[in-house]
Motif scaffolding. Sequence first.
Motif, short mmCIF file in Angstrom:
data_model
loop_
_atom_site.label_atom_id
_atom_site.label_comp_id
_atom_site.label_asym_id
_atom_site.label_seq_id
_atom_site.Cartn_x
_atom_site.Cartn_y
_atom_site.Cartn_z
N GLY A 1 -6.66 3.37 13.14
CA GLY A 1 -7.36 3.26 11.86
C GLY A 1 -7.38 4.59 11.15
N GLY A 2 -8.55 5.01 10.75
CA GLY A 2 -8.67 6.30 10.09
C GLY A 2 -8.55 6.19 8.58
N THR A 3 -8.28 7.31 7.97
CA THR A 3 -8.24 7.38 6.51
C THR A 3 -6.92 7.99 6.06
N ALA A 4 -6.71 7.94 4.76
CA ALA A 4 -5.53 8.57 4.15
C ALA A 4 -6.01 9.62 3.16
N SER A 5 -5.29 10.72 3.06
CA SER A 5 -5.64 11.74 2.07
C SER A 5 -5.64 11.14 0.67
N MET B 1 0.56 5.31 0.74
CA MET B 1 -0.36 6.28 1.31
C MET B 1 0.32 7.63 1.47
N ASP C 1 -2.70 9.02 13.65
CA ASP C 1 -3.68 7.94 13.82
C ASP C 1 -3.07 6.60 13.42
N LEU D 1 -0.28 10.83 3.77
CA LEU D 1 -1.04 11.18 4.96
C LEU D 1 -0.73 12.60 5.43
N ASP E 1 0.85 -1.18 0.00
CA ASP E 1 0.00 0.00 0.00
C ASP E 1 0.88 1.23 0.00
N SER F 1 -4.44 7.20 -1.34
CA SER F 1 -3.87 5.87 -1.18
C SER F 1 -4.00 5.10 -2.49
N GLU G 1 -3.64 12.15 10.14
CA GLU G 1 -3.76 10.79 9.63
C GLU G 1 -2.53 9.96 9.99
#
Length: 72
Positions: free
Chosen positions: A19-23, A4, A13, A6, A2, A25, A10
Amino acid sequence: MDVMLLNKQEFEDLLHQQGGTASFSAAGPDGEVDWTLSPTFSESQNYYLVFRNSSEKSAAELVDVDFTISFH
């Protein structure tokens, strides 16, 4: 593998396994990734480029990366 990109929150986190999200990915071993960031004229912002082994195996993996940053 992966890939990412961030922002600071992010990345924090991710470090604390929240967890959370990525700007941005992308997943997969091959290919080209092209991300466009929004301009931040009033204040600079740091981003973190993260390569994460998404395989269930915990073995280390060699990564060969060629990247370019362009400003328009």
